[in-house]
Design a protein around this motif. Sequence first.
Motif, PDB file in Angstrom:
ATOM      1  N   UNK A 767     -51.653   7.878 -12.799  1.00  0.00           N
ATOM      2  CA  UNK A 767     -50.444   8.661 -12.612  1.00  0.00           C
ATOM      3  C   UNK A 767     -49.325   8.167 -13.488  1.00  0.00           C
ATOM      4  N   UNK A 768     -48.128   8.612 -13.181  1.00  0.00           N
ATOM      5  CA  UNK A 768     -46.961   8.219 -13.970  1.00  0.00           C
ATOM      6  C   UNK A 768     -45.710   8.262 -13.109  1.00  0.00           C
ATOM      7  N   UNK A 769     -44.731   7.446 -13.484  1.00  0.00           N
ATOM      8  CA  UNK A 769     -43.433   7.497 -12.837  1.00  0.00           C
ATOM      9  C   UNK A 769     -42.626   8.660 -13.404  1.00  0.00           C
ATOM     10  N   UNK A 770     -41.821   9.262 -12.556  1.00  0.00           N
ATOM     11  CA  UNK A 770     -40.901  10.313 -12.984  1.00  0.00           C
ATOM     12  C   UNK A 770     -39.447   9.879 -12.816  1.00  0.00           C
ATOM     13  N   UNK A 771     -39.211   8.832 -12.037  1.00  0.00           N
ATOM     14  CA  UNK A 771     -37.879   8.232 -11.870  1.00  0.00           C
ATOM     15  C   UNK A 771     -38.057   6.727 -11.737  1.00  0.00           C
ATOM     16  N   UNK A 772     -37.001   6.000 -12.032  1.00  0.00           N
ATOM     17  CA  UNK A 772     -37.049   4.555 -11.881  1.00  0.00           C
ATOM     18  C   UNK A 772     -35.657   3.979 -11.787  1.00  0.00           C
ATOM     19  N   UNK A 773     -35.572   2.748 -11.301  1.00  0.00           N
ATOM     20  CA  UNK A 773     -34.287   2.086 -11.181  1.00  0.00           C
ATOM     21  C   UNK A 773     -34.382   0.836 -10.354  1.00  0.00           C
ATOM     22  N   UNK A 774     -33.250   0.478  -9.745  1.00  0.00           N
ATOM     23  CA  UNK A 774     -33.157  -0.752  -8.956  1.00  0.00           C
ATOM     24  C   UNK A 774     -32.736  -0.411  -7.537  1.00  0.00           C
ATOM     25  N   UNK A 775     -33.337  -1.104  -6.573  1.00  0.00           N
ATOM     26  CA  UNK A 775     -32.998  -0.900  -5.165  1.00  0.00           C
ATOM     27  C   UNK A 775     -32.169  -2.066  -4.659  1.00  0.00           C
ATOM     28  N   UNK A 776     -30.920  -1.770  -4.271  1.00  0.00           N
ATOM     29  CA  UNK A 776     -30.092  -2.821  -3.689  1.00  0.00           C
ATOM     30  C   UNK A 776     -30.558  -3.145  -2.269  1.00  0.00           C
ATOM     31  N   UNK A 777     -31.193  -2.197  -1.599  1.00  0.00           N
ATOM     32  CA  UNK A 777     -31.667  -2.431  -0.236  1.00  0.00           C
ATOM     33  C   UNK A 777     -32.850  -3.389  -0.208  1.00  0.00           C
ATOM     34  N   UNK A 778     -33.698  -3.341  -1.225  1.00  0.00           N
ATOM     35  CA  UNK A 778     -34.911  -4.160  -1.236  1.00  0.00           C
ATOM     36  C   UNK A 778     -34.873  -5.271  -2.279  1.00  0.00           C
ATOM     37  N   UNK A 779     -33.855  -5.260  -3.123  1.00  0.00           N
ATOM     38  CA  UNK A 779     -33.701  -6.333  -4.100  1.00  0.00           C
ATOM     39  C   UNK A 779     -34.778  -6.373  -5.161  1.00  0.00           C
ATOM     40  N   UNK A 780     -35.289  -5.220  -5.536  1.00  0.00           N
ATOM     41  CA  UNK A 780     -36.327  -5.152  -6.557  1.00  0.00           C
ATOM     42  C   UNK A 780     -36.311  -3.764  -7.191  1.00  0.00           C
ATOM     43  N   UNK A 781     -37.153  -3.581  -8.187  1.00  0.00           N
ATOM     44  CA  UNK A 781     -37.229  -2.279  -8.845  1.00  0.00           C
ATOM     45  C   UNK A 781     -37.858  -1.246  -7.916  1.00  0.00           C
ATOM     46  N   UNK A 782     -37.517  -0.011  -8.191  1.00  0.00           N
ATOM     47  CA  UNK A 782     -38.033   1.102  -7.399  1.00  0.00           C
ATOM     48  C   UNK A 782     -38.364   2.246  -8.344  1.00  0.00           C
ATOM     49  N   UNK A 783     -39.278   3.082  -7.948  1.00  0.00           N
ATOM     50  CA  UNK A 783     -39.624   4.230  -8.766  1.00  0.00           C
ATOM     51  C   UNK A 783     -40.259   5.319  -7.921  1.00  0.00           C
ATOM     52  N   UNK A 784     -40.279   6.499  -8.466  1.00  0.00           N
ATOM     53  CA  UNK A 784     -40.977   7.627  -7.860  1.00  0.00           C
ATOM     54  C   UNK A 784     -41.869   8.241  -8.917  1.00  0.00           C
ATOM     55  N   UNK A 785     -42.969   8.826  -8.486  1.00  0.00           N
ATOM     56  CA  UNK A 785     -43.873   9.407  -9.452  1.00  0.00           C
ATOM     57  C   UNK A 785     -45.040  10.101  -8.801  1.00  0.00           C
ATOM     58  N   UNK A 786     -45.995  10.490  -9.625  1.00  0.00           N
ATOM     59  CA  UNK A 786     -47.171  11.236  -9.172  1.00  0.00           C
ATOM     60  C   UNK A 786     -48.432  10.416  -9.434  1.00  0.00           C
ATOM     61  N   UNK A 787     -49.304  10.397  -8.428  1.00  0.00           N
ATOM     62  CA  UNK A 787     -50.575   9.706  -8.526  1.00  0.00           C
ATOM     63  C   UNK A 787     -51.665  10.601  -7.950  1.00  0.00           C
ATOM     64  N   UNK A 788     -52.894  10.182  -8.087  1.00  0.00           N
ATOM     65  CA  UNK A 788     -53.987  10.887  -7.430  1.00  0.00           C
ATOM     66  C   UNK A 788     -53.705  10.981  -5.936  1.00  0.00           C
ATOM     67  N   UNK A 789     -53.991  12.109  -5.312  1.00  0.00           N
ATOM     68  CA  UNK A 789     -53.628  12.289  -3.899  1.00  0.00           C
ATOM     69  C   UNK A 789     -54.137  11.193  -2.973  1.00  0.00           C
ATOM     70  N   UNK A 790     -55.319  10.665  -3.238  1.00  0.00           N
ATOM     71  CA  UNK A 790     -55.871   9.634  -2.354  1.00  0.00           C
ATOM     72  C   UNK A 790     -55.123   8.314  -2.454  1.00  0.00           C
ATOM     73  N   UNK A 791     -54.314   8.147  -3.511  1.00  0.00           N
ATOM     74  CA  UNK A 791     -53.564   6.903  -3.700  1.00  0.00           C
ATOM     75  C   UNK A 791     -52.144   6.986  -3.155  1.00  0.00           C
ATOM     76  N   UNK A 792     -51.685   8.176  -2.828  1.00  0.00           N
ATOM     77  CA  UNK A 792     -50.302   8.371  -2.356  1.00  0.00           C
ATOM     78  C   UNK A 792     -50.211   8.043  -0.870  1.00  0.00           C
TER      79      UNK A 792
END
Length: 828
Positions: A767-792
């Motif tokens: 799959x691939x990321x479609x958004x990315x950035x930093x999470x102040x709530x979790x103190x690490x990088x965060x992203x959103x994207x699409x993967x094979x349905x069984x992996x989501x």
Amino acid sequence: MKTHVKSLVVGGGAVGASIAYHLAKAGWETMLLERDELTSGSTWHAAGLLPLFNMGYATSHIHDYSVKFYKTLEAETGLNAGFYVVGNLRMAQTSERMDEYMLYASTAESVGIPYEWMTPAQIKDRWPLVRTEDLKGAIYHPTDGYINPADVTQAMAKGARQLGAEIVRRVQVDGYRWTGSEWIVSCTKMVEKGGNLVPSEETFEITAEHVVTATGNHAQRTARLLGIKIPAIPVEHQYIVTEPDPMLVEYRKNNPEHPVLRDADAKWYVREERGGWILGPYERNAPACFEYDVPQAFRADLFPLDLDRIEEEYMSMIHRIPSSETVGLKDDYNGPICYTPDGNPLVGPAPGLRNMWLAEGFSFGITAAGGTGYYLAQMMVQGEAEIDMAALDPKRYGSWMTTEYAARKNEECYEHVYILHHPDEEREACRPLRTAPCYDRVKAQGAQFGCVNGWERPNYYAPQGFDDHAARSFRRGGWWQYAVEEAKAIREGVGMIDATAFTKHLVRGPGATAFLDWFTCNKLPKVGRINLTYALTETGTTRTEYTIVRLAENEYYLISAGAWTAYDGDYLRKAAEDKMAEFGWIDIHDVTTQWGVFAVAGPKSRDLLGKLVKDANPATVLSNKRFPWLSMRNIELGMCPVRAVRVAYTGELGWELHHPIEMQNYLFDQIMAAGEDVGLKLVGARAQNWLRQEKSYRAFGNELGRDATPLEADLPRFIDMSKDFHGKAAMEQTGIRAKCCTLLIDGPEDADPWGREALYEGDTKVGRLTSGGYSVAFGKSIGMGYVRPDLAVEGTKLKVKMLDQLWDATVTCDSPYDPANATIRKDV
């Protein structure tokens, strides 16, 4: 010659020939008209390069298709397209340039484009004529190279004829008339007199169900004939051809041809040509041309060469290839190449017109021609392409765009071909242009602006004197720390975002309710309430995201993304026109510039607004009982009437304050004064983008687009399957090919994903990321994207490719921050 066809293509360059070929291959009866000879526009003097390097997902697919398609033409047509697969070596003088290549490589992996990394020593060993001691490395594409533009155009034209298309030369289009079901195209036969091409007295008409314009340098004439705006204006591009280089000739006796060489930091490309070199610079101050029209006498002509303008680039070629120093110049070319303000072509439906398609503004037309024909034919024949083409849609520029704006931005775009393409870059030409009334106020507060649909929008706030340009980076730029503080302010206190650029449409009338119920996939809200919903394409994918506020029984206020005003409005109006006979009268107005918007959010947002609200019982006006989540109320803040919407894109307690734009400065001053003792902080778009990912809020143009259905975006809660709506059957038939999810990423300490990165399970790309950035709530990088349905599935362990390394990523739950929405619903 036929007088009635299914599709008519206007323009016989590489792009037009490809479109005719692919439409004919799809089974449409097709004709192509060319006012002169095939390739007589920019195609004839193009250098024929086929660079796969591109940061855009759709454009990368287009270029990749072209490179593969051109290799098949000889077998199909018997014509050699002149494709020399020598590869493409893109060199880097700095570490930052290598960072750019690594970010690009993520897009290449997502598309499936092969590449290799090379060290300076490897470059020198393989191509000893290239100086490498001052290089950091290079990225190498082994599958591309260069092609003869005339040969590939003629091959596509022959292929189109073999498939039944008719190609007619020496015909000029002089007018278009829409009858309600087809186009009547007025034509004039062109004849040659004294070396010039002039209109004859022979005129005729051709009827076509669909028309595609691929008119290249003549785009401004096309725009006038159609009564629309097309921001495609040529810029002078010059390149030179040297005499044979003796050292190159000697090298080639026992070695294959050099790849196309690109020294991006020196702003040029170089390739071999008959024992010598072609140098193509992208220098400063290249002027726009033909801003209003191409002179009738201008055919396959050129402009005078301006060697002084390219002296710096010429000297840098000599530095990089020392053997070229004593070689004389053989030929020179300075011709028009069409550009657009962002460098992407304009491909898709024309604004406001039916069955009129644009394929204009190709600065890399030979590379893009094959793929443009393929994907545009899919859009026309099937309703949508297999990839999301929104990034190339002609309606990404609204009616505010002028000739002066397009010309100056196109000049800037030309100059930026080899400028570092930072993901956080903001180009300066023609700015500021569209400004909210509070522009000067937020600028005084340290706003560093981005440009969205011409609007100046704060990206983040920094101390006075801060240099936004120097702060840009492929890693965590100098702005990052300020965005972190802004994101924390909303999570812990209260922040305010200038969201004036939001697109706003008023939809009302006797047919409004029935229309919107059919047009969107969610239940319509009750009066005084809101919902989030989607308009679908014919193929069931997501065409537009709307927040719908129901003002009255048959009156609705639609809010959508600020970057897509003309894009959304055109689709909305055309859909309403099609359904008025069925549903009744529907009145639609773009009210974007009538309403300003401030988004106030955070645990203390009720405390802040409570100081300003005017009501008989101000203590309760903002309570859950009187003002519940996902509702709208008309309130008064001081002397300003406000259409307040209780929703927050950041996922905190908050309100969007839609206000008469002429009162914006008054309201801004009132809020800032009231916020002094509650710690109000002004917040920009970058922090907002991080915060919405912590809530798994999908964004149009990222997670939401014309290549995925709302079900694939994992948004069943916003789909009312009990009703019939546009695109429903196609959505169901599509199924779930990939699924959207949110990931928390243990990435490098100095970088976050940008939303262009490939995702892996082991060694397999999944799959691939479609958004990315930093999470102040979790103190690490965060992203959103699409993967094979069984992996989501929450807990799935994946890897994300960043900076040419694989980093651990874990699929988390939807809305990892406050999944129960307790903070949003918080009462007094």
